[in-house]
Scaffold this motif. Structure first.
Motif, mmCIF file in Angstrom:
data_model
loop_
_atom_site.group_PDB
_atom_site.id
_atom_site.type_symbol
_atom_site.label_atom_id
_atom_site.label_comp_id
_atom_site.label_asym_id
_atom_site.label_seq_id
_atom_site.Cartn_x
_atom_site.Cartn_y
_atom_site.Cartn_z
ATOM 1 N N ALA A 238 0.343 -1.418 -0.124
ATOM 2 C CA ALA A 238 -0.488 -0.066 0.190
ATOM 3 C C ALA A 238 0.521 1.102 0.024
ATOM 4 C CB ALA A 238 -1.034 -0.203 1.063
ATOM 5 N N TYR A 239 0.470 2.510 -0.366
ATOM 6 C CA TYR A 239 0.700 3.715 -0.490
ATOM 7 C C TYR A 239 -0.020 4.060 0.604
ATOM 8 C CZ TYR A 239 3.532 1.344 -4.152
ATOM 9 O OH TYR A 239 4.729 1.092 -4.983
ATOM 10 N N LEU A 240 0.543 5.196 1.061
ATOM 11 C CA LEU A 240 -0.178 6.103 1.948
ATOM 12 C C LEU A 240 0.810 7.408 1.625
ATOM 13 C CD1 LEU A 240 0.871 4.353 5.408
ATOM 14 C CD2 LEU A 240 -0.913 3.557 4.272
ATOM 15 N N TRP B 164 -4.234 9.716 3.067
ATOM 16 C CA TRP B 164 -4.145 8.515 1.759
ATOM 17 C C TRP B 164 -4.437 7.476 2.205
ATOM 18 C CZ3 TRP B 164 -8.887 9.710 -1.040
ATOM 19 C CH2 TRP B 164 -10.059 11.005 -1.179
ATOM 20 N N ARG B 165 -4.619 6.186 2.029
ATOM 21 C CA ARG B 165 -4.320 4.458 1.446
ATOM 22 C C ARG B 165 -5.162 4.222 0.741
ATOM 23 N NH1 ARG B 165 -2.235 0.560 4.919
ATOM 24 N NH2 ARG B 165 -2.755 -1.189 4.368
ATOM 25 N N ASP C 267 -4.936 0.903 -1.625
ATOM 26 C CA ASP C 267 -4.239 -0.798 -1.829
ATOM 27 C C ASP C 267 -4.162 -1.522 -2.472
ATOM 28 O OD1 ASP C 267 -4.303 -3.280 -1.065
ATOM 29 O OD2 ASP C 267 -5.583 -3.379 1.166
ATOM 30 N N CYS D 107 1.734 7.394 -7.729
ATOM 31 C CA CYS D 107 2.022 7.324 -5.761
ATOM 32 C C CYS D 107 4.170 6.632 -6.047
ATOM 33 C CB CYS D 107 1.208 5.953 -5.329
ATOM 34 S SG CYS D 107 -0.103 6.709 -4.595
ATOM 35 N N ARG E 5 5.348 3.664 1.826
ATOM 36 C CA ARG E 5 5.033 1.894 1.361
ATOM 37 C C ARG E 5 4.857 1.333 2.485
ATOM 38 N NH1 ARG E 5 8.102 -1.108 -3.319
ATOM 39 N NH2 ARG E 5 7.356 1.070 -4.452
ATOM 40 N N ALA E 6 3.728 0.740 2.243
ATOM 41 C CA ALA E 6 3.383 0.260 3.948
ATOM 42 C C ALA E 6 3.267 -1.559 3.545
ATOM 43 C CB ALA E 6 2.137 0.268 4.650
#
Length: 239
Positions: free
Chosen positions: A136-138, A142-143, A145, A173, A238-239
């Motif tokens: 995921a990008y933060l 905002w997220r 997925d 992103c 990046r998560a």
């Protein structure tokens, strides 16, 4: 075993509908042909489809109206296939949520290539070694997925996006604070089969701004770089 791809074709010309259906069947793609909006609605009510091929010149409800309605109700990718070749028709179709636009007469191999490209863009990544791969990008609350192909706003609500809109946001992103030309964005989101229709990126940028910017007319995230392209001006983690 992977389920075969199933496509709904809305085309009032019986010969064209049968030609597309037979050609795709030869490539292991299941199809259903509907000649108008009523038959399309009945087909949707009877089963699920992976993609919609939609003519614009239809009896009764026209293709653009159908495109707007289907996009508001379903996440299914849409390819418009029509004899209307004016730029304004292409832009309007894309603005209403279509993922691609092909003009008749068309090359059947190109149609197949574009179908596969749209399906690749809209399908979720597969798990690896039985483990769920999460990416995921933060940014600014905002997220994005990637696995679920979902966008969650800072307030926690999911924001509905077309496949093309999601792919554009994903590309931005991955390249924050970097100027990207329209050609680069086309290659990142549509691939080489989509052609040099640069206005499609402008349309997608406008649609995306409507969904993630507090003020789309004064965007804080997706900024225009005159004579060059666009820049995603925010910090992305990046998560």
């Amino acid at each position: 075993m992977t389920s075969p791809v199933s496509i709904l074709i809305v085309e009032d010309d019986a010969e064209i509908g049968e030609f597309i259906s037979l050609y795709l069947a030869a490539h292991d793609i299941q199809t259903k042909v509907a000649s108008n909006a009523q038959e399309m609605d009945a087909a949707f009510g009877a089963g699920a489809y992976d993609l919609l091929i939609l003519d614009l010149n239809l009896p009764g409800e026209d293709g653009l109206s159908i495109c707007r309605r289907v996009r508001s109700e379903r996440r299914i990718p849409i390819i418009i296939l029509t004899a209307q070749s004016e730029d304004i028709d292409k832009i309007l179709g894309l603005e209403l949520g279509a993922d691609d636009y092909i003009v008749k007469p068309f090359n059947s191999r190109e149609l197949l290539a574009r179908i596969r490209a749209v399906l690749r863009r809209t399908e979720a990544p597969s798990p690896v070694d039985g483990r769920t791969v999460r990416q995921a990008y933060l940014f600014s609350g905002w997220r994005v997925d990637v696995l679920a192909r979902e966008v969650v706003a800072p307030c926690g609500m999911k924001v509905a996006m077309t496949g093309a809109e999601f792919d554009l946001l994903h590309a931005l992103c991955e390249n924050p604070n970097r100027v990207l030309t329209r050609e680069q964005l086309i290659n990142m989101t549509h691939g080489p089969t989509s052609g040099p229709f640069e206005r499609s990126i402008d349309v997608l940028i406008s649609r995306l701004r409507q969904k993630i910017e507090a003020d789309p007319k004064k965007p804080a995230f997706i900024q225009t770089v005159r004579s060059e392209g666009y820049i995603f001006s925010t910090q992305v983690a990046r998560a």
